[in-house]
Structures are given as structure tokens and as C-alpha cells.
Design a protein around this motif. Structure first.
Motif, PDB file in Angstrom:
ATOM      1  N   SER A  70       0.999  -1.279   0.151  1.00  8.79           N
ATOM      2  CA  SER A  70       0.059   0.360  -0.032  1.00  8.79           C
ATOM      3  C   SER A  70       0.714   1.162   0.077  1.00  8.79           C
ATOM      4  O   SER A  70       1.801   1.047   0.402  1.00  8.79           O
ATOM      5  CB  SER A  70      -0.879   0.284   1.288  1.00  8.79           C
ATOM      6  OG  SER A  70      -0.125   0.551   2.411  1.00  8.79           O
ATOM      7  N   ARG A  71      -0.090   2.188  -0.183  1.00  9.18           N
ATOM      8  CA  ARG A  71       0.980   3.995   0.300  1.00  9.18           C
ATOM      9  C   ARG A  71       1.448   3.978   1.033  1.00  9.18           C
ATOM     10  O   ARG A  71       2.430   4.754   1.914  1.00  9.18           O
ATOM     11  CB  ARG A  71       0.042   5.046  -0.331  1.00  9.18           C
ATOM     12  CG  ARG A  71      -0.346   4.451  -2.169  1.00  9.18           C
ATOM     13  CD  ARG A  71      -1.426   5.439  -2.666  1.00  9.18           C
ATOM     14  NE  ARG A  71      -0.052   6.908  -2.545  1.00  9.18           N
ATOM     15  CZ  ARG A  71       0.147   7.942  -3.871  1.00  9.18           C
ATOM     16  NH1 ARG A  71       0.133   6.830  -4.442  1.00  9.18           N
ATOM     17  NH2 ARG A  71       1.163   8.811  -3.729  1.00  9.18           N
ATOM     18  N   ASN A  75       5.158   4.715   2.507  1.00  9.14           N
ATOM     19  CA  ASN A  75       5.596   6.177   3.080  1.00  9.14           C
ATOM     20  C   ASN A  75       5.962   5.821   4.150  1.00  9.14           C
ATOM     21  O   ASN A  75       7.227   6.638   5.010  1.00  9.14           O
ATOM     22  CB  ASN A  75       4.114   6.684   3.828  1.00  9.14           C
ATOM     23  CG  ASN A  75       4.443   7.973   4.485  1.00  9.14           C
ATOM     24  OD1 ASN A  75       3.709   8.694   3.973  1.00  9.14           O
ATOM     25  ND2 ASN A  75       4.701   8.218   5.745  1.00  9.14           N
ATOM     26  N   GLN A  94       4.841  12.041  -3.023  1.00 12.71           N
ATOM     27  CA  GLN A  94       3.016  11.608  -3.311  1.00 12.71           C
ATOM     28  C   GLN A  94       4.283  10.606  -4.903  1.00 12.71           C
ATOM     29  O   GLN A  94       3.804   9.860  -5.529  1.00 12.71           O
ATOM     30  CB  GLN A  94       2.540  12.425  -3.150  1.00 12.71           C
ATOM     31  CG  GLN A  94       2.070  12.998  -1.905  1.00 12.71           C
ATOM     32  CD  GLN A  94       1.802  11.423  -1.076  1.00 12.71           C
ATOM     33  OE1 GLN A  94       0.327  11.097  -1.812  1.00 12.71           O
ATOM     34  NE2 GLN A  94       2.362  11.307  -0.288  1.00 12.71           N
ATOM     35  N   GLN A  95       4.524  11.490  -5.735  1.00 12.93           N
ATOM     36  CA  GLN A  95       4.874  10.871  -7.063  1.00 12.93           C
ATOM     37  C   GLN A  95       6.433   9.703  -6.922  1.00 12.93           C
ATOM     38  O   GLN A  95       6.096   8.710  -7.715  1.00 12.93           O
ATOM     39  CB  GLN A  95       5.475  12.146  -8.133  1.00 12.93           C
ATOM     40  CG  GLN A  95       5.760  11.654  -9.520  1.00 12.93           C
ATOM     41  CD  GLN A  95       4.685  10.906  -9.697  1.00 12.93           C
ATOM     42  OE1 GLN A  95       2.936  11.131 -10.142  1.00 12.93           O
ATOM     43  NE2 GLN A  95       5.559   9.746 -10.799  1.00 12.93           N
ATOM     44  N   ILE A  97       6.354   7.827  -4.074  1.00 16.21           N
ATOM     45  CA  ILE A  97       5.428   6.565  -4.015  1.00 16.21           C
ATOM     46  C   ILE A  97       5.038   6.537  -5.100  1.00 16.21           C
ATOM     47  O   ILE A  97       5.196   4.623  -5.246  1.00 16.21           O
ATOM     48  CB  ILE A  97       4.320   7.781  -2.450  1.00 16.21           C
ATOM     49  CG1 ILE A  97       4.658   7.753  -1.195  1.00 16.21           C
ATOM     50  CG2 ILE A  97       3.941   6.005  -1.645  1.00 16.21           C
ATOM     51  CD1 ILE A  97       4.407   7.824  -1.075  1.00 16.21           C
ATOM     52  N   THR A  98       4.427   6.662  -5.458  1.00 15.46           N
ATOM     53  CA  THR A  98       3.205   6.122  -7.266  1.00 15.46           C
ATOM     54  C   THR A  98       5.014   5.631  -7.415  1.00 15.46           C
ATOM     55  O   THR A  98       4.163   4.204  -8.557  1.00 15.46           O
ATOM     56  CB  THR A  98       2.576   6.862  -7.929  1.00 15.46           C
ATOM     57  OG1 THR A  98       1.612   8.066  -7.219  1.00 15.46           O
ATOM     58  CG2 THR A  98       2.070   6.446  -8.809  1.00 15.46           C
ATOM     59  N   GLU A  99       6.050   5.913  -8.345  1.00 17.12           N
ATOM     60  CA  GLU A  99       7.023   5.337  -9.250  1.00 17.12           C
ATOM     61  C   GLU A  99       7.508   4.484  -8.079  1.00 17.12           C
ATOM     62  O   GLU A  99       7.414   3.460  -9.222  1.00 17.12           O
ATOM     63  CB  GLU A  99       7.655   6.125  -9.099  1.00 17.12           C
ATOM     64  CG  GLU A  99       7.567   7.423  -9.561  1.00 17.12           C
ATOM     65  CD  GLU A  99       8.762   8.812 -10.528  1.00 17.12           C
ATOM     66  OE1 GLU A  99       9.617   8.163  -9.741  1.00 17.12           O
ATOM     67  OE2 GLU A  99       8.164   9.724 -10.715  1.00 17.12           O
ATOM     68  N   LEU A 101       6.010   2.130  -6.244  1.00 17.16           N
ATOM     69  CA  LEU A 101       4.667   1.199  -5.849  1.00 17.16           C
ATOM     70  C   LEU A 101       4.599   0.756  -7.732  1.00 17.16           C
ATOM     71  O   LEU A 101       4.239  -0.480  -7.650  1.00 17.16           O
ATOM     72  CB  LEU A 101       3.187   1.779  -5.590  1.00 17.16           C
ATOM     73  CG  LEU A 101       3.217   2.314  -4.455  1.00 17.16           C
ATOM     74  CD1 LEU A 101       1.654   3.200  -4.153  1.00 17.16           C
ATOM     75  CD2 LEU A 101       2.604   1.249  -3.508  1.00 17.16           C
ATOM     76  N   ASN A 102       4.778   1.373  -8.529  1.00 17.16           N
ATOM     77  CA  ASN A 102       4.356   0.726 -10.351  1.00 17.16           C
ATOM     78  C   ASN A 102       5.885   0.113 -10.528  1.00 17.16           C
ATOM     79  O   ASN A 102       5.682  -0.775 -11.507  1.00 17.16           O
ATOM     80  CB  ASN A 102       4.417   2.038 -10.995  1.00 17.16           C
ATOM     81  CG  ASN A 102       3.809   2.621 -11.077  1.00 17.16           C
ATOM     82  OD1 ASN A 102       2.191   2.079 -10.721  1.00 17.16           O
ATOM     83  ND2 ASN A 102       3.767   3.875 -11.593  1.00 17.16           N
ATOM     84  N   ARG A 144      14.353   6.747 -10.818  1.00 17.37           N
ATOM     85  CA  ARG A 144      13.673   8.394 -10.342  1.00 17.37           C
ATOM     86  C   ARG A 144      14.415   9.341 -10.176  1.00 17.37           C
ATOM     87  O   ARG A 144      16.069   8.872  -9.683  1.00 17.37           O
ATOM     88  CB  ARG A 144      13.534   8.255  -8.866  1.00 17.37           C
ATOM     89  CG  ARG A 144      12.540   9.520  -8.819  1.00 17.37           C
ATOM     90  CD  ARG A 144      12.253   9.337  -7.173  1.00 17.37           C
ATOM     91  NE  ARG A 144      11.754  10.640  -6.141  1.00 17.37           N
ATOM     92  CZ  ARG A 144      10.554  11.118  -6.991  1.00 17.37           C
ATOM     93  NH1 ARG A 144       9.528  10.847  -8.132  1.00 17.37           N
ATOM     94  NH2 ARG A 144      10.112  12.612  -6.013  1.00 17.37           N
TER      95      ARG A 144
END
Length: 216
Positions: A70-71, A75, A94-95, A97-99, A101-102, A144
Motif C-alpha cells: 500500500s501507499r 510512506n 507522493q509522485q 511513492i507512486t513510482e 509502487l509501479n 527516479r
């Protein structure tokens, strides 16, 4: 007449013995399975071996298995890396975290359930319920800000599975099942520039599966 009657009795006896042997032989099955839930959709192979009329062992292998992360898990990972929460809450954080997760990626899951089985009066439907444990792992990679990184995740799920198999023919069955993982433990980590940061993952997940099998 007596001879004909004797032949018929012998024939019925042979048919009865053959049927009993066939029923005894079909205590195992194997076939494809698709499972939805958790981190995604997995494809694999599911088997069954009956150890008694009401107890079965059901092994499972899932390919393309993606652990549920999960996010909030990421985090916490960023907090463990030394990033302040204020920075994580910003759009760039937040970006990030998204990267991450992907790039969790997919791997392989290995499971085993021990079930109590119960049959319909005509034996065409076999329901079952019992505990299941499943271990899964996955890895991935990404970039990143010009920095390459890799991710690694493993998890162990302990839950309760329930389902039913329907006999399409004496040799082939189709089934549905659902599993609630009430205990989940594991670790997800990110490695970049020779530094690794990790955090534990937990919480429950719910999975639904469909399967077909050949009985023998």
C-alpha cells in the motif's frame, strides 16, 4: 437360466468392483487456476490430493504473483530512509511513492491449503473449507531523478479458504473459491546507490479464484 443368471451376477459384480476402483483412483486432481485480489491477477496451477473422504491437501503455485503493498507501506519506508513526513506529503514525494509502487513487479507465490470436504447427494458438487498459507515474493526496478533503484518484496499470508468444485464430467471439474488472509507479514525494500531501506507490511487481503481440473 441358471447359467444366464450366474453370468449376470458376475457381470454386475465386475461392474461394481470397477466402479469402486475408479472412484478410489480419482482422489487427485490438477489444473489451471486464476486468482484475483491482493496486488493483482495471477495465473497458476492448483492440485488436490484426498487423504480421506473428507480431508484434502491442496497445493498451489501462482505465476505473475504481485504482493499487496500500500501507499502507507511505502510512506513508512521513506520515513525509515530519513525523509521527513512534510517532504513526503509534497507532490514530488507522493509522485515518488507512486513510482515505487509501479515498480514492485511480479514473482511467484507458493501456497498450501488443508480442507474439510463435503459433497452434494449426487457427488457432483464438492464444497470445502480450511486454512491456507501462501508465500510470495517479487522484485522490480525503476529510475527516479536519474537514479536507478530496485525493489524487493516478500510476504506470508495465512488465511481461510472456502470454495466448491462442480463435476462437469467424471474426469473434469470447474470451481470457484475465496480466501480471506487475516494475517499477512512481510517486508518491502528499495535499494539505490548501494543503500537499502525497508519497511514491514501487514494487514488483511481478500482473494477470489476460478479453476479447472483433471481428476485421476
Amino acid at each position: 437360466m441358471k447359467l444366464a443368471k450366474s453370468v449376470m451376477i458376475i457381470a454386475y459384480a465386475i461392474i461394481g468392483i470397477t466402479t469402486a476402483v475408479s472412484a478410489q483412483e480419482k482422489t487427485k486432481s490438477v489444473g489451471p487456476v486464476i486468482e484475483f485480489g491482493g496486488g493483482g491477477t495471477s495465473f497458476g496451477i492448483k492440485g488436490k490430493a484426498s487423504v480421506s473422504d473428507q480431508i484434502s491437501i491442496r497445493p498451489l503455485i501462482l505465476f505473475g504473483y504481485k504482493p499487496s503493498v500500500s501507499r502507507s507501506d511505502i510512506n513508512q519506508l521513506l520515513l525509515n530512509s530519513g525523509s521527513p513526513q512534510a517532504f513526503i506529503d509534497e507532490p514530488s514525494g507522493q509522485q515518488g511513492i507512486t513510482e515505487i509502487l509501479n515498480t514492485i513487479g511480479t514473482g511467484t507465490g507458493y501456497g498450501l491449503a488443508v480442507t474439510y470436504d463435503f459433497k452434494s447427494p449426487d457427488s457432483k458438487i464438492v464444497g470445502y473449507v480450511g486454512p491456507r498459507i501462501l508465500f510470495g515474493s517479487a522484485s522490480g526496478s525503476g529510475t527516479r531523478g536519474g537514479t536507478a533503484f530496485t525493489t524487493s518484496t516478500n510476504e506470508t499470508n495465512i488465511g481461510l479458504t472456502a470454495g466448491a468444485d462442480y463435476a462437469i464430467t467424471p474426469d473434469f471439474t470447474a470451481g470457484l473459491n475465496a480466501t480471506y488472509n487475516f494475517s499477512r507479514s512481510g517486508t518491502t525494500s528499495v535499494t539505490a546507490t548501494d543503500r537499502t531501506f525497508s519497511s514491514s507490511i501487514s494487514g488483511g487481503t481478500f482473494n477470489v479464484g476460478i479453476n479447472a481440473a483433471y481428476s485421476f
